[in-house]
Design a protein around this motif. Structure first.
Motif, PDB file in Angstrom:
ATOM      1  N   LEU A   1       0.824  -1.207   0.000  1.00  0.00           N
ATOM      2  CA  LEU A   1       0.000   0.000   0.000  1.00  0.00           C
ATOM      3  C   LEU A   1       0.857   1.256   0.000  1.00  0.00           C
ATOM      4  O   LEU A   1       0.482   2.277  -0.606  1.00  0.00           O
ATOM      5  CB  LEU A   1      -0.926  -0.014   1.222  1.00  0.00           C
ATOM      6  N   GLU A   2       2.006   1.199   0.656  1.00  0.00           N
ATOM      7  CA  GLU A   2       2.919   2.338   0.625  1.00  0.00           C
ATOM      8  C   GLU A   2       3.516   2.517  -0.764  1.00  0.00           C
ATOM      9  O   GLU A   2       3.656   3.659  -1.246  1.00  0.00           O
ATOM     10  CB  GLU A   2       4.024   2.144   1.658  1.00  0.00           C
ATOM     11  N   GLU A   3       3.874   1.424  -1.414  1.00  0.00           N
ATOM     12  CA  GLU A   3       4.452   1.504  -2.755  1.00  0.00           C
ATOM     13  C   GLU A   3       3.446   2.035  -3.762  1.00  0.00           C
ATOM     14  O   GLU A   3       3.827   2.663  -4.752  1.00  0.00           O
ATOM     15  CB  GLU A   3       4.959   0.133  -3.175  1.00  0.00           C
ATOM     16  N   ARG A   4       2.168   1.805  -3.501  1.00  0.00           N
ATOM     17  CA  ARG A   4       1.120   2.320  -4.386  1.00  0.00           C
ATOM     18  C   ARG A   4       0.679   3.722  -3.983  1.00  0.00           C
ATOM     19  O   ARG A   4      -0.259   4.266  -4.574  1.00  0.00           O
ATOM     20  CB  ARG A   4      -0.078   1.381  -4.364  1.00  0.00           C
ATOM     21  N   ALA A   5       1.331   4.288  -2.980  1.00  0.00           N
ATOM     22  CA  ALA A   5       1.037   5.636  -2.495  1.00  0.00           C
ATOM     23  C   ALA A   5      -0.356   5.744  -1.885  1.00  0.00           C
ATOM     24  O   ALA A   5      -0.911   6.849  -1.776  1.00  0.00           O
ATOM     25  CB  ALA A   5       1.194   6.673  -3.607  1.00  0.00           C
ATOM     26  N   LEU A   6      -0.911   4.614  -1.478  1.00  0.00           N
ATOM     27  CA  LEU A   6      -2.185   4.649  -0.772  1.00  0.00           C
ATOM     28  C   LEU A   6      -1.974   4.908   0.717  1.00  0.00           C
ATOM     29  O   LEU A   6      -2.897   5.324   1.415  1.00  0.00           O
ATOM     30  CB  LEU A   6      -2.935   3.322  -0.968  1.00  0.00           C
ATOM     31  N   LEU A   7      -0.776   4.648   1.185  1.00  0.00           N
ATOM     32  CA  LEU A   7      -0.362   4.998   2.541  1.00  0.00           C
ATOM     33  C   LEU A   7       0.956   5.740   2.449  1.00  0.00           C
ATOM     34  O   LEU A   7       1.789   5.433   1.594  1.00  0.00           O
ATOM     35  CB  LEU A   7      -0.182   3.749   3.417  1.00  0.00           C
ATOM     36  N   ASP A   8       1.133   6.705   3.329  1.00  0.00           N
ATOM     37  CA  ASP A   8       2.411   7.390   3.358  1.00  0.00           C
ATOM     38  C   ASP A   8       3.436   6.514   4.084  1.00  0.00           C
ATOM     39  O   ASP A   8       3.102   5.743   4.977  1.00  0.00           O
ATOM     40  CB  ASP A   8       2.286   8.742   4.066  1.00  0.00           C
ATOM     41  N   VAL A   9       4.690   6.616   3.675  1.00  0.00           N
ATOM     42  CA  VAL A   9       5.759   5.848   4.307  1.00  0.00           C
ATOM     43  C   VAL A   9       6.057   6.484   5.650  1.00  0.00           C
ATOM     44  O   VAL A   9       6.527   7.630   5.718  1.00  0.00           O
ATOM     45  CB  VAL A   9       7.015   5.816   3.407  1.00  0.00           C
ATOM     46  N   ARG A  10       5.778   5.754   6.730  1.00  0.00           N
ATOM     47  CA  ARG A  10       5.959   6.303   8.069  1.00  0.00           C
ATOM     48  C   ARG A  10       6.576   5.261   8.979  1.00  0.00           C
ATOM     49  O   ARG A  10       5.949   4.248   9.294  1.00  0.00           O
ATOM     50  CB  ARG A  10       4.616   6.775   8.626  1.00  0.00           C
TER      51      ARG A  10
ATOM     52  N   SER B   1      -7.490  -4.080  -5.994  1.00  0.00           N
ATOM     53  CA  SER B   1      -8.492  -3.090  -5.603  1.00  0.00           C
ATOM     54  C   SER B   1      -8.032  -1.692  -5.963  1.00  0.00           C
ATOM     55  O   SER B   1      -6.835  -1.388  -5.981  1.00  0.00           O
ATOM     56  CB  SER B   1      -8.764  -3.170  -4.094  1.00  0.00           C
ATOM     57  N   LYS B   2      -9.004  -0.851  -6.212  1.00  0.00           N
ATOM     58  CA  LYS B   2      -8.743   0.552  -6.499  1.00  0.00           C
ATOM     59  C   LYS B   2      -9.265   1.387  -5.344  1.00  0.00           C
ATOM     60  O   LYS B   2     -10.290   1.057  -4.745  1.00  0.00           O
ATOM     61  CB  LYS B   2      -9.416   0.977  -7.810  1.00  0.00           C
ATOM     62  N   PRO B   3      -8.578   2.460  -5.018  1.00  0.00           N
ATOM     63  CA  PRO B   3      -9.022   3.281  -3.883  1.00  0.00           C
ATOM     64  C   PRO B   3     -10.344   3.956  -4.175  1.00  0.00           C
ATOM     65  O   PRO B   3     -10.697   4.235  -5.317  1.00  0.00           O
ATOM     66  CB  PRO B   3      -7.885   4.309  -3.738  1.00  0.00           C
ATOM     67  N   ALA B   4     -11.095   4.182  -3.097  1.00  0.00           N
ATOM     68  CA  ALA B   4     -12.379   4.866  -3.237  1.00  0.00           C
ATOM     69  C   ALA B   4     -12.111   6.359  -3.392  1.00  0.00           C
ATOM     70  O   ALA B   4     -11.402   6.968  -2.589  1.00  0.00           O
ATOM     71  CB  ALA B   4     -13.241   4.603  -2.008  1.00  0.00           C
ATOM     72  N   LEU B   5     -12.646   6.940  -4.444  1.00  0.00           N
ATOM     73  CA  LEU B   5     -12.460   8.362  -4.697  1.00  0.00           C
ATOM     74  C   LEU B   5     -13.567   9.149  -4.015  1.00  0.00           C
ATOM     75  O   LEU B   5     -14.710   8.692  -3.916  1.00  0.00           O
ATOM     76  CB  LEU B   5     -12.478   8.638  -6.208  1.00  0.00           C
ATOM     77  N   ALA B   6     -13.206  10.318  -3.529  1.00  0.00           N
ATOM     78  CA  ALA B   6     -14.212  11.165  -2.889  1.00  0.00           C
ATOM     79  C   ALA B   6     -15.224  11.595  -3.930  1.00  0.00           C
ATOM     80  O   ALA B   6     -14.879  12.072  -5.018  1.00  0.00           O
ATOM     81  CB  ALA B   6     -13.542  12.385  -2.263  1.00  0.00           C
ATOM     82  N   SER B   7     -16.465  11.419  -3.609  1.00  0.00           N
ATOM     83  CA  SER B   7     -17.522  11.773  -4.562  1.00  0.00           C
ATOM     84  C   SER B   7     -17.700  13.287  -4.571  1.00  0.00           C
ATOM     85  O   SER B   7     -17.708  13.948  -3.533  1.00  0.00           O
ATOM     86  CB  SER B   7     -18.845  11.109  -4.168  1.00  0.00           C
ATOM     87  N   SER B   8     -17.787  13.804  -5.740  1.00  0.00           N
ATOM     88  CA  SER B   8     -17.948  15.257  -5.878  1.00  0.00           C
ATOM     89  C   SER B   8     -19.404  15.623  -5.679  1.00  0.00           C
ATOM     90  O   SER B   8     -20.312  14.899  -6.070  1.00  0.00           O
ATOM     91  CB  SER B   8     -17.476  15.702  -7.257  1.00  0.00           C
ATOM     92  N   THR B   9     -19.622  16.764  -5.088  1.00  0.00           N
ATOM     93  CA  THR B   9     -20.981  17.227  -4.850  1.00  0.00           C
ATOM     94  C   THR B   9     -21.532  17.827  -6.129  1.00  0.00           C
ATOM     95  O   THR B   9     -20.913  18.717  -6.718  1.00  0.00           O
ATOM     96  CB  THR B   9     -20.997  18.294  -3.744  1.00  0.00           C
TER      97      THR B   9
END
Length: 229
Positions: free
Chosen positions: A138-147, A205-213
């Motif tokens: 998940l970090e390599e996919r930039a879905l999580l920051d490396v911490r 899986s693909k990350p869930a994108l914030a739905s635009s109003t």
């Protein structure tokens, strides 16, 4: 040595000197060769004490000895049922386990290490390495920051907000990681297989994108004659 005649009275000693002479005589080792050892004396004292306790409990229990035996058997049965239901008591983890050590490795390296441990039947180590592979991926996919210093629970919470469809499975995986790392539990093959399946599903899986109003437009009523009001 002078001998006393038969008509002379016998020699008598006072009571205290006689008692002291008898004590000295009886203190000789020849009179104590068959005495019980300290261990035997302690064991006898313990059994005497236990017998007194048992007699007192029997007297206070309805039904006497039989009632006490029934109560003891009922307590043992209850303890056995709790042991079977809850399992071996274990120390609760004082804190969540840190995922990574000081040497950074890629997700592929963690997966390879997990499979190597699984091949040898080392399920605890396999679960740990596979969980590290999940988070590193998940970090390599930039879905999580490396911490550095991130715990399994923190990773599951952060990843669950990005991949909500897998949030429950991520929390279960984090709990399994903590159990085998700090909780003293032993993982089974099924635990590792579930984690491996989660790793595979997350890769697809693909990350869930914030739905635009949706923007709302103000409709200006037409003033043209014949327009519907």
């Amino acid at each position: 040595m002078s001998w006393r005649s038969a008509d002379e009275p016998p020699i008598t000693l006072p009571r205290d000197p006689a008692r002291e002479a008898a004590r000295r005589e009886l203190s000789k080792g020849m009179y104590h060769q068959n005495d019980p050892s300290w261990y035997e004396r302690a064991l006898d004292a313990f059994w005497d004490w236990l017998d007194k306790v048992f007699d007192a409990a029997s007297a206070a229990t309805p039904g006497g000895t039989l009632g006490l035996v029934v109560i003891v058997l009922a307590v043992l049965a209850l303890l056995a049922a709790l042991w079977w239901r809850l399992g071996t008591p274990r120390r609760a983890p004082t804190s969540s386990a840190v995922l990574f050590d000081d040497r950074p490795r890629s997700a592929a390296e963690h997966r390879a290490a997990a499979e190597a441990q699984a091949t040898q039947g080392h399920w605890n180590q396999a679960v740990q390495e596979r969980m590290r592979a999940v988070v590193r991926s998940l970090e390599e996919r930039a879905l999580l920051d490396v911490r550095p210093g991130r715990t399994a629970d923190e990773a599951a919470s952060e990843a669950g907000s990005v991949l909500p469809a897998h949030a429950d499975r991520l929390h279960t995986a984090a709990r399994d990681f903590d159990d085998v790392t700090y909780g003293g539990r032993s993982a089974a093959e099924g635990t590792y297989r579930r984690l491996a399946a989660l790793d595979t599903d997350l890769e697809r899986s693909k990350p869930a994108l914030a739905s635009s109003t949706p923007s709302t437009t103000t409709r200006t009523p037409s003033t043209r004659p014949g327009a519907a009001e």
